[in-house]
Design a protein around this motif. Structure first.
Motif, mmCIF file in Angstrom:
data_model
loop_
_atom_site.group_PDB
_atom_site.id
_atom_site.type_symbol
_atom_site.label_atom_id
_atom_site.label_comp_id
_atom_site.label_asym_id
_atom_site.label_seq_id
_atom_site.Cartn_x
_atom_site.Cartn_y
_atom_site.Cartn_z
ATOM 1 N N ILE A 164 11.929 2.544 24.145
ATOM 2 C CA ILE A 164 12.002 2.551 22.845
ATOM 3 C C ILE A 164 12.961 2.998 21.475
ATOM 4 O O ILE A 164 12.979 4.788 22.474
ATOM 5 C CB ILE A 164 10.409 3.591 22.456
ATOM 6 C CG1 ILE A 164 9.553 2.467 22.692
ATOM 7 C CG2 ILE A 164 10.409 3.748 21.057
ATOM 8 C CD1 ILE A 164 8.010 3.247 22.535
ATOM 9 N N SER A 165 13.567 3.107 21.108
ATOM 10 C CA SER A 165 14.705 3.487 20.510
ATOM 11 C C SER A 165 14.703 4.394 19.053
ATOM 12 O O SER A 165 15.558 5.320 18.870
ATOM 13 C CB SER A 165 15.752 3.034 19.647
ATOM 14 O OG SER A 165 15.656 1.929 19.447
ATOM 15 N N TRP B 223 13.409 0.738 2.714
ATOM 16 C CA TRP B 223 15.073 0.611 3.243
ATOM 17 C C TRP B 223 15.524 0.527 5.178
ATOM 18 O O TRP B 223 15.719 1.635 3.966
ATOM 19 C CB TRP B 223 15.738 -0.768 2.869
ATOM 20 C CG TRP B 223 14.960 -1.709 1.783
ATOM 21 C CD1 TRP B 223 14.690 -1.708 0.145
ATOM 22 C CD2 TRP B 223 14.670 -2.635 1.848
ATOM 23 N NE1 TRP B 223 14.005 -2.587 -0.311
ATOM 24 C CE2 TRP B 223 13.979 -3.370 1.240
ATOM 25 C CE3 TRP B 223 15.163 -3.682 2.897
ATOM 26 C CZ2 TRP B 223 14.162 -5.276 0.368
ATOM 27 C CZ3 TRP B 223 14.917 -4.940 3.230
ATOM 28 C CH2 TRP B 223 14.080 -5.690 2.539
ATOM 29 N N ILE B 224 15.043 0.511 6.057
ATOM 30 C CA ILE B 224 15.833 0.998 7.757
ATOM 31 C C ILE B 224 16.262 0.013 8.501
ATOM 32 O O ILE B 224 15.740 -0.998 8.495
ATOM 33 C CB ILE B 224 14.724 1.957 8.090
ATOM 34 C CG1 ILE B 224 13.902 3.029 7.037
ATOM 35 C CG2 ILE B 224 15.058 2.441 9.246
ATOM 36 C CD1 ILE B 224 12.749 3.372 8.209
ATOM 37 N N GLY B 225 17.836 0.423 8.232
ATOM 38 C CA GLY B 225 18.648 -0.008 9.154
ATOM 39 C C GLY B 225 18.332 -0.104 10.562
ATOM 40 O O GLY B 225 18.909 0.810 11.139
ATOM 41 N N VAL B 226 18.384 -1.047 11.421
ATOM 42 C CA VAL B 226 18.800 -0.176 12.912
ATOM 43 C C VAL B 226 19.279 -2.241 13.536
ATOM 44 O O VAL B 226 19.467 -2.931 13.539
ATOM 45 C CB VAL B 226 17.162 -0.764 13.826
ATOM 46 C CG1 VAL B 226 17.301 0.117 14.818
ATOM 47 C CG2 VAL B 226 15.981 0.248 12.853
ATOM 48 N N ILE C 208 11.441 -0.848 18.227
ATOM 49 C CA ILE C 208 10.945 0.179 17.912
ATOM 50 C C ILE C 208 9.719 0.934 17.561
ATOM 51 O O ILE C 208 8.708 -0.350 17.337
ATOM 52 C CB ILE C 208 11.428 -0.541 15.991
ATOM 53 C CG1 ILE C 208 12.725 -0.319 16.173
ATOM 54 C CG2 ILE C 208 11.173 0.959 15.116
ATOM 55 C CD1 ILE C 208 13.651 0.809 16.412
ATOM 56 N N GLY C 209 9.058 1.818 17.475
ATOM 57 C CA GLY C 209 7.387 2.781 17.592
ATOM 58 C C GLY C 209 7.493 2.613 16.350
ATOM 59 O O GLY C 209 7.773 3.638 15.298
ATOM 60 N N LEU C 210 6.470 1.640 16.209
ATOM 61 C CA LEU C 210 5.145 1.850 14.789
ATOM 62 C C LEU C 210 3.955 2.739 14.415
ATOM 63 O O LEU C 210 3.369 2.431 15.190
ATOM 64 C CB LEU C 210 5.158 1.125 13.369
ATOM 65 C CG LEU C 210 6.696 0.016 14.465
ATOM 66 C CD1 LEU C 210 6.094 -0.901 13.794
ATOM 67 C CD2 LEU C 210 7.386 0.744 12.880
ATOM 68 N N VAL C 211 4.019 3.720 14.210
ATOM 69 C CA VAL C 211 2.470 4.672 14.087
ATOM 70 C C VAL C 211 2.239 4.983 12.780
ATOM 71 O O VAL C 211 2.692 5.263 11.646
ATOM 72 C CB VAL C 211 2.467 6.194 14.786
ATOM 73 C CG1 VAL C 211 0.975 6.705 14.387
ATOM 74 C CG2 VAL C 211 2.255 5.383 15.943
ATOM 75 N N SER C 212 0.944 4.519 12.233
ATOM 76 C CA SER C 212 0.580 4.760 10.567
ATOM 77 C C SER C 212 -0.975 5.502 11.352
ATOM 78 O O SER C 212 -1.769 5.416 11.772
ATOM 79 C CB SER C 212 -0.076 3.570 10.373
ATOM 80 O OG SER C 212 -0.139 3.731 8.753
ATOM 81 N N GLY C 213 -1.350 6.434 9.627
ATOM 82 C CA GLY C 213 -2.213 7.568 9.598
ATOM 83 C C GLY C 213 -2.467 8.412 10.730
ATOM 84 O O GLY C 213 -4.220 8.185 11.671
ATOM 85 N N LEU C 214 -1.521 9.315 10.898
ATOM 86 C CA LEU C 214 -2.178 10.176 12.740
ATOM 87 C C LEU C 214 -3.138 10.737 11.718
ATOM 88 O O LEU C 214 -3.945 11.559 12.630
ATOM 89 C CB LEU C 214 -0.802 10.647 12.320
ATOM 90 C CG LEU C 214 0.000 10.677 13.476
ATOM 91 C CD1 LEU C 214 1.631 11.031 13.091
ATOM 92 C CD2 LEU C 214 -0.374 10.353 14.606
ATOM 93 N N PRO D 265 14.628 9.794 17.850
ATOM 94 C CA PRO D 265 14.395 9.444 16.758
ATOM 95 C C PRO D 265 13.355 9.655 15.538
ATOM 96 O O PRO D 265 12.163 8.215 16.357
ATOM 97 C CB PRO D 265 15.968 8.903 16.228
ATOM 98 C CG PRO D 265 16.293 8.372 17.851
ATOM 99 C CD PRO D 265 15.757 8.139 18.754
ATOM 100 N N ILE D 266 13.631 9.998 14.609
ATOM 101 C CA ILE D 266 11.803 9.954 14.056
ATOM 102 C C ILE D 266 12.480 9.700 12.014
ATOM 103 O O ILE D 266 13.320 10.201 11.685
ATOM 104 C CB ILE D 266 10.994 10.988 14.005
ATOM 105 C CG1 ILE D 266 10.863 11.665 15.483
ATOM 106 C CG2 ILE D 266 9.751 10.968 12.998
ATOM 107 C CD1 ILE D 266 9.856 12.886 15.213
ATOM 108 N N HIS D 267 11.353 8.370 11.857
ATOM 109 C CA HIS D 267 12.102 8.322 10.509
ATOM 110 C C HIS D 267 10.230 8.249 10.078
ATOM 111 O O HIS D 267 9.629 8.054 9.982
ATOM 112 C CB HIS D 267 12.108 6.754 10.039
ATOM 113 C CG HIS D 267 13.771 6.679 10.639
ATOM 114 N ND1 HIS D 267 14.549 5.932 9.753
ATOM 115 C CD2 HIS D 267 13.951 6.088 11.310
ATOM 116 C CE1 HIS D 267 15.791 6.085 10.251
ATOM 117 N NE2 HIS D 267 15.347 5.976 11.475
ATOM 118 N N ILE D 268 10.373 9.307 9.080
ATOM 119 C CA ILE D 268 9.073 9.618 8.326
ATOM 120 C C ILE D 268 9.103 9.045 7.387
ATOM 121 O O ILE D 268 9.385 9.658 5.859
ATOM 122 C CB ILE D 268 7.759 11.345 8.715
ATOM 123 C CG1 ILE D 268 6.962 12.554 8.150
ATOM 124 C CG2 ILE D 268 9.400 11.412 7.926
ATOM 125 C CD1 ILE D 268 6.410 13.111 8.681
#
Length: 478
Positions: free
Chosen positions: A255-256, A353-356, A207-213, A308-311
């Motif tokens: 990365i899924s 809460w995100i389930g993968v 899982i890719g994680l990015v914060s504060g673009l 796929p993206i979660h924001i």
């Protein structure tokens, strides 16, 4: 002679992602219009918190202190403790801090003045630690409790005795500890959870994680602005497997799913009154620059074609700032993203809460830890995040110094189950660790994400091994 670029021996296919919404916890954060109200008293939250955790902490305290030579008594009401009696009590911590903002003091003032700027910290030498329950409140004293790094809203049990001055001298204390976890296929045996696996391509999903673009954040110079734009473009190309060599492209196809953890765009800045005043009607106009949101939409559209993206919204994003923050409206991202299914583009709450697969992730944009850090001098944010797991509460300072809705029947920020992966966004620097229960049966990977606009950091976490690695897109000039 033109150099031939290397070609992968086999086609690298992106793994199929298995996404679930965890309805029993996710839906607590999604509020209808009727629930986004301030008609109730906030006292219900503290009462619910204490009621829910009291029985668990009773068991922990009994197990910890039940075999002492001088067996302590459990006193259910704090004000029933007698002088000289060794006992333990259970209650809610309240930090009495002179520097902490107080709405009651503001209302009591004879004259209305401009609000004071937010303080970077609340602690000082005059702070007092109080413990309260339905019966009343007592002051906690002693070196043990003063070094415990507690904050308002935490439920604890304190062992000690009442002093001649009426205070409660603490000899030891405990909290609920790590909550139960859903069954997972985590294979921790033989895997280095702080480094790469020796077996090559690992099981589970990355899982890719990015914060504060911080899309739209102006640079101090043209060179700095170009560097920031370049780092974002490199991120997009990497996620689309179009950047780097064969090894980089193969790695990126693992990365899924991508989760954007808050502060995706810069906040709206108020303009000067003279600039926004209508000359015809002498009324104020709203000054709004659509460019950051337009750029973010284009960015998300490009990425969504590959992964796929979660924001998750953050404090600077265009949604309410009161916790839990509601999802960003899908309609503002244009028709293309609006029409994509939730499995491809999902707007989440904050927290979320995100389930993968069978891995449960708890994602927070950072306000909770930002507020907790104001209570402790020289706060170690990673340690404080780990404390919230043992306290079984992700936002104990809400509603005292952290805005939240006055929930009447439940406290949605309580951790009835521990996540497998716990992500905090918009932190000063990257940090990670694993929290393990006393019996070793439960493990949670804690990850603190730095702002991408300052670090150019993409974090990857494996849902099965909990392995973590980072990829830097920092360009000279950022």
């Amino acid at each position: 002679m033109t150099e031939t670029l290397p070609i992968p021996a086999t086609h690298a296919l992106r793994p199929t992602s298995k996404f679930s919404i965890i309805p029993d916890r996710s839906e607590m954060f999604r509020l209808g219009t009727s629930q986004q109200t301030y008609a109730h008293q906030y006292s219900s939250i503290y009462f619910l918190r204490l009621t829910e955790l009291r029985r668990t902490i009773e068991k922990v305290a009994s197990s910890k202190w039940g075999n002492l030579t001088r067996k302590p008594d459990y006193v259910r009401r704090i004000l029933d403790v007698t002088k000289g009696q060794l006992a333990y009590v259970i209650g809610t911590v309240y930090m009495e801090m002179p520097l902490k903002p107080s709405i009651l003091e503001d209302i009591a003032k004879d004259e209305w003045t401009l609000a004071a700027p937010l303080k970077a910290s609340y602690y000082c030498n005059e702070d007092k630690i109080m413990l309260e329950d339905e019966s009343g409140r007592v002051k906690l004293v002693g070196d043990v409790i003063s070094k415990a790094q507690l904050v308002t809203g935490v439920i604890i049990s304190a062992l000690g005795m009442e002093t001649a001055a009426g205070d409660f001298e603490v000899l030891d204390w405990c909290c609920a500890g790590l909550a139960e976890q859903s069954v997972s296929k985590q294979d921790m045996n033989g895997t280095d959870i702080d480094g790469p696996s020796s077996s090559g391509r690992t099981a589970g999903e990355w899982i890719g994680l990015v914060s504060g673009l911080d899309i739209g954040l102006p640079g101090s110079s043209a060179a700095e602005q170009d560097a920031a734009d370049m780092s974002v473009q490199l991120l997009v190309e990497y996620l689309a497997s179009e950047a780097g060599g064969v090894e980089d492209q193969t790695s990126s196809t693992e990365i899924s799913r991508l989760i954007l953890v808050g502060n995706s765009v810069v906040p709206v800045v108020s303009a000067d009154e003279e600039d926004t005043k209508s000359k015809r009607f002498n009324a104020s106009k709203t000054k709004y620059d659509p460019a950051p949101l337009t750029d973010l939409t284009a960015l998300l559209t490009d990425i969504s074609r590959a992964v796929p993206i979660h924001i998750v919204p953050g404090p600077t994003d265009p949604t309410g700032t009161t916790l839990p923050q509601q999802p960003l409206p899908r309609a503002m991202f244009g028709k293309d993203l609006y029409n994509k299914p939730d499995t491809v583009f999902s707007c989440e709450t904050n927290p979320a809460w995100i389930g993968v697969g069978d891995c449960e992730m708890l994602v927070v944009s950072g306000q909770t830890i930002d507020d907790l850090s104001k209570y402790v001098e020289g706060c170690d944010r990673l340690a404080m995040t780990k404390h919230t797991l043992n306290w079984r509460h992700m936002a104990p300072t809400a509603p005292d110094t952290l805005w939240c809705y006055p929930f009447l029947h439940r406290d949605p920020f309580m951790l009835e189950k521990s996540p497998h992966i716990y992500v905090i966004g918009n932190q000063p620097e990257f940090a990670t660790d694993v929290v393990t229960s006393h019996d070793g049966g439960r493990r949670t990977r804690v990850i603190l994400l730095p702002r991408f606009s300052q670090s150019g950091c993409l974090t990857l976490v494996n849902t099965q091994t909990l392995e973590v690695k980072t990829v830097s897109f920092r360009v000279s000039g950022m």
